[in-house]
Motif scaffolding. Structure first.
Motif, PDB file in Angstrom:
ATOM      1  N   LEU A 196       3.802  14.756   4.677  1.00 53.51           N
ATOM      2  CA  LEU A 196       2.858  14.344   3.643  1.00 53.51           C
ATOM      3  C   LEU A 196       2.844  12.826   3.494  1.00 53.51           C
ATOM      4  O   LEU A 196       1.772  12.212   3.409  1.00 53.51           O
ATOM      5  CB  LEU A 196       3.223  15.014   2.311  1.00 53.51           C
ATOM      6  N   VAL A 197       4.017  12.220   3.500  1.00 53.13           N
ATOM      7  CA  VAL A 197       4.102  10.760   3.375  1.00 53.13           C
ATOM      8  C   VAL A 197       3.423  10.080   4.556  1.00 53.13           C
ATOM      9  O   VAL A 197       2.696   9.093   4.393  1.00 53.13           O
ATOM     10  CB  VAL A 197       5.574  10.313   3.257  1.00 53.13           C
ATOM     11  N   ARG A 198       3.628  10.619   5.746  1.00 57.12           N
ATOM     12  CA  ARG A 198       2.993  10.031   6.935  1.00 57.12           C
ATOM     13  C   ARG A 198       1.468  10.097   6.827  1.00 57.12           C
ATOM     14  O   ARG A 198       0.758   9.183   7.262  1.00 57.12           O
ATOM     15  CB  ARG A 198       3.450  10.753   8.198  1.00 57.12           C
ATOM     16  N   ASP A 199       0.961  11.185   6.249  1.00 54.90           N
ATOM     17  CA  ASP A 199      -0.488  11.424   6.223  1.00 54.90           C
ATOM     18  C   ASP A 199      -1.202  10.769   5.045  1.00 54.90           C
ATOM     19  O   ASP A 199      -2.399  10.483   5.139  1.00 54.90           O
ATOM     20  CB  ASP A 199      -0.771  12.938   6.171  1.00 54.90           C
ATOM     21  N   TYR A 200      -0.484  10.550   3.941  1.00 51.22           N
ATOM     22  CA  TYR A 200      -1.145  10.078   2.723  1.00 51.22           C
ATOM     23  C   TYR A 200      -1.165   8.544   2.690  1.00 51.22           C
ATOM     24  O   TYR A 200      -0.182   7.896   3.069  1.00 51.22           O
ATOM     25  CB  TYR A 200      -0.402  10.597   1.487  1.00 51.22           C
ATOM     26  N   PRO A 201      -2.265   7.944   2.241  1.00 50.75           N
ATOM     27  CA  PRO A 201      -2.322   6.477   2.178  1.00 50.75           C
ATOM     28  C   PRO A 201      -1.263   5.924   1.228  1.00 50.75           C
ATOM     29  O   PRO A 201      -1.079   6.444   0.119  1.00 50.75           O
ATOM     30  CB  PRO A 201      -3.732   6.205   1.619  1.00 50.75           C
ATOM     31  N   GLU A 203      -1.315   3.439  -0.557  1.00 52.24           N
ATOM     32  CA  GLU A 203      -1.913   2.913  -1.785  1.00 52.24           C
ATOM     33  C   GLU A 203      -2.148   3.998  -2.832  1.00 52.24           C
ATOM     34  O   GLU A 203      -2.495   3.694  -3.980  1.00 52.24           O
ATOM     35  CB  GLU A 203      -3.237   2.208  -1.472  1.00 52.24           C
ATOM     36  N   LEU A 204      -1.949   5.270  -2.465  1.00 51.75           N
ATOM     37  CA  LEU A 204      -2.126   6.378  -3.409  1.00 51.75           C
ATOM     38  C   LEU A 204      -0.809   7.105  -3.693  1.00 51.75           C
ATOM     39  O   LEU A 204      -0.807   8.209  -4.224  1.00 51.75           O
ATOM     40  CB  LEU A 204      -3.156   7.380  -2.864  1.00 51.75           C
ATOM     41  N   ILE A 205       0.300   6.471  -3.348  1.00 51.67           N
ATOM     42  CA  ILE A 205       1.615   7.100  -3.510  1.00 51.67           C
ATOM     43  C   ILE A 205       2.419   6.395  -4.605  1.00 51.67           C
ATOM     44  O   ILE A 205       2.380   5.173  -4.744  1.00 51.67           O
ATOM     45  CB  ILE A 205       2.398   7.080  -2.184  1.00 51.67           C
ATOM     46  N   MET A 206       3.145   7.206  -5.370  1.00 52.08           N
ATOM     47  CA  MET A 206       4.151   6.719  -6.316  1.00 52.08           C
ATOM     48  C   MET A 206       5.467   7.423  -5.983  1.00 52.08           C
ATOM     49  O   MET A 206       5.511   8.256  -5.072  1.00 52.08           O
ATOM     50  CB  MET A 206       3.716   7.001  -7.760  1.00 52.08           C
ATOM     51  N   VAL A 207       6.531   7.096  -6.711  1.00 51.79           N
ATOM     52  CA  VAL A 207       7.818   7.753  -6.497  1.00 51.79           C
ATOM     53  C   VAL A 207       8.312   8.346  -7.811  1.00 51.79           C
ATOM     54  O   VAL A 207       8.021   7.832  -8.888  1.00 51.79           O
ATOM     55  CB  VAL A 207       8.872   6.787  -5.908  1.00 51.79           C
ATOM     56  N   GLU A 208       9.074   9.431  -7.699  1.00 55.82           N
ATOM     57  CA  GLU A 208       9.547  10.138  -8.887  1.00 55.82           C
ATOM     58  C   GLU A 208      10.872  10.827  -8.579  1.00 55.82           C
ATOM     59  O   GLU A 208      11.256  10.990  -7.420  1.00 55.82           O
ATOM     60  CB  GLU A 208       8.525  11.194  -9.322  1.00 55.82           C
ATOM     61  N   THR A 209      11.525  11.281  -9.666  1.00 62.02           N
ATOM     62  CA  THR A 209      12.717  12.118  -9.500  1.00 62.02           C
ATOM     63  C   THR A 209      12.489  13.547  -9.982  1.00 62.02           C
ATOM     64  O   THR A 209      13.187  14.458  -9.548  1.00 62.02           O
ATOM     65  CB  THR A 209      13.923  11.560 -10.279  1.00 62.02           C
ATOM     66  N   ALA A 231      16.243   5.180  -2.852  1.00 55.92           N
ATOM     67  CA  ALA A 231      16.391   5.856  -1.558  1.00 55.92           C
ATOM     68  C   ALA A 231      15.058   6.444  -1.109  1.00 55.92           C
ATOM     69  O   ALA A 231      14.758   6.471   0.092  1.00 55.92           O
ATOM     70  CB  ALA A 231      17.453   6.955  -1.661  1.00 55.92           C
ATOM     71  N   VAL A 232      14.268   6.904  -2.057  1.00 59.48           N
ATOM     72  CA  VAL A 232      12.939   7.433  -1.742  1.00 59.48           C
ATOM     73  C   VAL A 232      12.060   6.318  -1.173  1.00 59.48           C
ATOM     74  O   VAL A 232      11.363   6.505  -0.165  1.00 59.48           O
ATOM     75  CB  VAL A 232      12.280   8.056  -2.996  1.00 59.48           C
ATOM     76  N   ILE A 233      12.096   5.173  -1.810  1.00 59.36           N
ATOM     77  CA  ILE A 233      11.302   4.026  -1.349  1.00 59.36           C
ATOM     78  C   ILE A 233      11.709   3.627   0.070  1.00 59.36           C
ATOM     79  O   ILE A 233      10.847   3.380   0.928  1.00 59.36           O
ATOM     80  CB  ILE A 233      11.468   2.840  -2.320  1.00 59.36           C
ATOM     81  N   GLU A 234      13.000   3.578   0.321  1.00 59.09           N
ATOM     82  CA  GLU A 234      13.473   3.211   1.663  1.00 59.09           C
ATOM     83  C   GLU A 234      12.998   4.203   2.710  1.00 59.09           C
ATOM     84  O   GLU A 234      12.607   3.820   3.824  1.00 59.09           O
ATOM     85  CB  GLU A 234      15.002   3.138   1.656  1.00 59.09           C
ATOM     86  N   GLN A 235      12.991   5.497   2.352  1.00 58.87           N
ATOM     87  CA  GLN A 235      12.545   6.509   3.301  1.00 58.87           C
ATOM     88  C   GLN A 235      11.049   6.410   3.541  1.00 58.87           C
ATOM     89  O   GLN A 235      10.574   6.562   4.681  1.00 58.87           O
ATOM     90  CB  GLN A 235      12.900   7.905   2.777  1.00 58.87           C
ATOM     91  N   ILE A 236      10.278   6.162   2.485  1.00 56.43           N
ATOM     92  CA  ILE A 236       8.828   5.986   2.643  1.00 56.43           C
ATOM     93  C   ILE A 236       8.547   4.790   3.548  1.00 56.43           C
ATOM     94  O   ILE A 236       7.680   4.856   4.432  1.00 56.43           O
ATOM     95  CB  ILE A 236       8.154   5.815   1.270  1.00 56.43           C
ATOM     96  N   ALA A 237       9.276   3.709   3.349  1.00 55.95           N
ATOM     97  CA  ALA A 237       9.096   2.522   4.184  1.00 55.95           C
ATOM     98  C   ALA A 237       9.345   2.851   5.652  1.00 55.95           C
ATOM     99  O   ALA A 237       8.569   2.453   6.541  1.00 55.95           O
ATOM    100  CB  ALA A 237      10.040   1.408   3.724  1.00 55.95           C
ATOM    101  N   GLU A 238      10.403   3.598   5.926  1.00 56.16           N
ATOM    102  CA  GLU A 238      10.714   3.975   7.305  1.00 56.16           C
ATOM    103  C   GLU A 238       9.608   4.845   7.893  1.00 56.16           C
ATOM    104  O   GLU A 238       9.187   4.642   9.038  1.00 56.16           O
ATOM    105  CB  GLU A 238      12.047   4.711   7.338  1.00 56.16           C
ATOM    106  N   LEU A 239       9.135   5.817   7.129  1.00 57.67           N
ATOM    107  CA  LEU A 239       8.095   6.727   7.623  1.00 57.67           C
ATOM    108  C   LEU A 239       6.769   6.010   7.843  1.00 57.67           C
ATOM    109  O   LEU A 239       5.984   6.403   8.713  1.00 57.67           O
ATOM    110  CB  LEU A 239       7.909   7.884   6.641  1.00 57.67           C
ATOM    111  N   LYS A 240       6.519   4.972   7.066  1.00 54.00           N
ATOM    112  CA  LYS A 240       5.279   4.208   7.191  1.00 54.00           C
ATOM    113  C   LYS A 240       5.413   3.028   8.158  1.00 54.00           C
ATOM    114  O   LYS A 240       4.418   2.359   8.465  1.00 54.00           O
ATOM    115  CB  LYS A 240       4.846   3.690   5.815  1.00 54.00           C
ATOM    116  N   GLY A 241       6.622   2.767   8.620  1.00 56.09           N
ATOM    117  CA  GLY A 241       6.834   1.655   9.539  1.00 56.09           C
ATOM    118  C   GLY A 241       6.630   0.308   8.889  1.00 56.09           C
ATOM    119  O   GLY A 241       6.144  -0.633   9.526  1.00 56.09           O
TER     120      GLY A 241
END
Length: 262
Positions: A196-201, A203-209, A231-241
């Motif tokens: 989902l993270v790879r596919d979603y823009p 600019e339309l993503i937030m993070v939550e617990t 940790a969520v932010i770091e993973q999103i960064a990795e998935l988005k390159g």
């Protein structure tokens, strides 16, 4: 690396833990919390917690769908209370449809009537439109299609699908409509969420617990805390390159923009 936890049930922690979370915000590099509610007493509890740090805790009021429907009197009491507190309310939420409850009932061989839950959700969407508030949504898989139809019906553009899961067709529809999603710590170990993270823009993503909901993987056995969003932010960064600081800044900006935070 400042961040915002865009969906937490602060009132579901015991009082000591909730106050500790609030006291830890600076040390945790968490700028703010979007604290959602589940029913009238939950709304009142969220309001009380918000009073501890009104510049850091933003309250959303609503009725969580994964519970027994309110009576008409209970609903009217909740709506009246929300009407009296619209100026303090950042959003209508958490509202949506009872996907998990429905499937439990149907798997037990019983019939589940979804219609009254749809009617309840429509009531909250009408209020969100009237009050010009965003909606925080519990809507996954096929239920999300129904919710997308209702959002269009009531002209609601600011829709936040928290911890979303769904088909690629629904994801495409949500992207085209500009709806926001938020990603939980399970992105570190759930391939469905990673896709989902790879596919979603971004600019339309937030993070939550979604705290205090517990997580597995590296978080197994730990009480859910807003600091986990880093940790969520770091993973999103990795998935988005992308670089972590750039990703963190975009996610923070997205949350400010969506919730119109000062």
């Amino acid at each position: 690396m400042s961040a915002i936890d865009a969906h937490i049930h602060l009132d579901m922690y015991d009082e000591e833990s909730a106050k500790a979370i609030i006291a830890d915000l600076d040390a945790s590099q968490v700028q703010a919390l979007i604290a959602v509610s589940r029913h009238l007493e939950s709304c009142k509890a969220t309001k009380q917690l918000q009073s501890i740090a009104p510049d850091r805790i933003y309250a959303a009021y609503g009725f969580h769908p994964e519970q027994e429907l309110p009576t008409e009197n209970q609903l009217q009491e909740l709506v009246n209370w929300m009407s009296e507190h619209t100026s303090e309310m950042i959003a209508v939420g958490e509202v949506g449809l009872p996907y998990y409850t429905r499937h439990e009932v149907e798997e037990a061989g019983q019939v589940f009537d979804l219609a009254p839950y749809i009617q309840l959700l429509e009531r909250f969407m009408q209020l969100a439109a009237e009050w010009d508030k965003p909606v925080v949504l519990h809507a996954v898989y096929e239920d999300a299609e129904i919710v997308c139809d209702l959002l269009a019906k009531y002209g609601l553009k600011r829709a936040h699908f928290h911890w979303f899961k769904g088909s690629s067709q629904t994801v495409k529809r949500m992207i085209e409509a500009g709806y926001a999603i938020s990603i939980t710590p399970d992105v570190l170990y759930e391939e469905e969420i990673r896709t989902l993270v790879r596919d979603y823009p971004l600019e339309l993503i937030m993070v939550e617990t979604d705290g205090p909901w517990p997580f597995e993987g590296p978080f197994a056995g730990d009480e859910t805390h807003p600091r986990m969003i880093h940790a969520v932010i770091e993973q999103i960064a990795e998935l988005k390159g992308k670089a972590v600081p750039e990703t963190a800044a975009i996610l923070l900006q997205n949350t400010h923009r969506f919730y119109q935070l000062s």
